[in-house]
Scaffold this motif. Structure first.
Motif: not given
Length: 436
Positions: A411-417
């Motif tokens: 499972x993937x989390x989109x971060x600020x960059x």
């Protein structure tokens, strides 16, 4: 929004009971084993229930305020929520009622109100205590011979929405939306998805923490079961081991298990299967932590990889591994969902497993949160732009019918960059958890 998994909507007590329920394991054993005879790797697991903090009423208040902003920005006057995950998200209410209407109307301005069967009023008030307006809710009841839609239409009129524009949540059954339309013919009904998805797609820090914990719990359960696997176990016995592992860890969860040639069917087969030495084993699904889901797939070989097919298996695994890494590298704020799917698909096609959907037969991933499948979807043609704190699965696969399939899912989390996976990538078929 519909999951292939039927989650156990139960609490810690039931999870504990699950851990103690009997199960059989090993081809040569017909007798049942209780919790005292759990395999050592599963018996050693400790509950992590205390690490999960519930969503608070204040958080739900903030969610409703964000919804009000989106209601206005999308030209709506109100949204209507009924028995659904979104109702739970905004209020903490977990409702079931079949064909009887229970609804929350959330207007852009003014107080929300509920429409409830009269005989269910006490149950409703018990649950509404979790909602932002739980101390003094506006609950409008209807008797069995009365129309709930008239109650709802009257509430809209009192909020100044007799001729407004109202968003209906996408999961509402037609019979309910049709009833609202007939009772309030001057109201324009449209979709509430820009509001519900607009709120739920972007996770808070707390939500991210719950999902990270859910993923850690799932990986711990899988690893414990991996060490407990023995040749001759059936699908059902492996699945029971997984349920027992989740019980030890303190959360409800389950998994599907596919073996050998049946791993080439992405969502599996109903054919009974037995684990053999050298066979591919695919374990998929996850658990629920305070309402938030994990969804992880691990594919590995029991024992030694067979000499005849080993090189092919390793090549497929490595290709899928590289595809997952390529998708992770491509995912960042501002890129569209379809391009992340394309990044993974290119790796697989370039390795000779194409064209198009021939071997990688499904989209790369789906949004995750309180539902295992929600917005946004990482699929070709989806121009939705990724934003920080979106969460999705990242699950490329190669499926060779009649032989085997390999899928790796984290499972993937989109971060600020950029993006991160909540769990480490699986290193290899022989060492799926990287502990050797």
């Amino acid at each position: 929004m519909i999951s292939r998994r039927r989650f156990l909507e139960v609490g810690a007590v039931t999870a504990g009971i699950t851990a103690a329920s009997p199960f059989a394991y090993g081809e040569a054993r017909d007798e049942k084993c209780d919790a005292s005879s759990l395999p050592p790797s599963i018996a050693a697991l400790k509950s992590r229930k205390g690490e999960a903090a519930p969503i608070t009423r204040d958080e739900r208040h903030d969610r409703q305020e964000q919804a009000r902003r989106l209601i206005g920005e999308n030209g709506l006057d109100a949204i209507v929520l009924m028995e659904s995950t979104s109702l739970n998200y905004f209020t903490g209410i977990r409702w079931w009622g079949g064909e009887r209407l229970f609804a929350l109307v959330l207007p852009a301005k003014g107080t929300p109100f509920y429409v409830c069967p009269a005989f269910e009023e006490e149950r409703a008030h018990q649950q509404i205590t979790n909602a932002p307006d739980g101390e003094r809710p506006d609950v409008r009841t209807w008797q069995e011979n009365e129309s709930p839609y008239q109650r709802l239409a009257q509430g809209l009129k009192e909020r100044g929405i007799a001729t407004g524009k109202v968003g209906i949540e996408e999961n509402i059954h037609f019979v309910f939306s049709d009833g609202v339309a007939k009772a309030a013919p001057q109201v324009t009904l449209t979709t509430a998805t820009p509001v519900t998805a607009g709120c739920r797609m972007i996770k808070s820090t707390h939500e991210i923490e719950l999902m990270r914990l859910a993923c850690q719990v799932t990986l711990a359960a899988y690893e414990a079961v991996y060490h407990a696997l023995r040749e001759g176990m059936t699908q059902q016995q492996v699945e029971e081991l997984i349920t027992a592992a989740y019980g030890q860890l303190g959360f409800p969860g389950e998994a599907s298990v596919q073996v050998g040639e049946y791993s080439a069917l992405p969502h599996g087969s109903t054919t009974p299967q037995v684990v053999r030495e050298g066979s591919i084993v695919m374990i998929d699904d996850g658990c629920t932590v305070e309402g938030y889901q994990s969804d992880i797939t691990r594919t590995f070989v029991l024992g030694k990889i067979p000499e005849k097919t080993g090189d092919k298996m390793k090549k497929v695994f490595d290709t899928v591994h590289h595809a997952q890494a390529a998708a992770l590298a491509a995912a960042r704020p501002g890129v569209d969902c379809g391009s992340v799917d394309a990044a993974a698909r290119k790796v697989i096609t370039d390795a000779g497993y194409g064209p198009d959907y021939k071997y990688f037969t499904h989209r790369l991933g789906h949004g995750m949160g309180m539902d295992m499948h929600e917005w946004p979807y990482l699929v070709r043609g989806n121009t939705t732009k990724l934003q920080p704190n979106m969460t999705t699965s990242n699950e490329p696969g190669i499926y060779i019918r009649g032989e085997f399939g390999i899928r790796l899912e984290d499972d993937m989390h989109i971060t600020e960059d950029g993006a991160e996976l909540f769990t480490p990538q699986s290193p290899s078929l022989e060492d799926p958890f990287g502990k050797k």
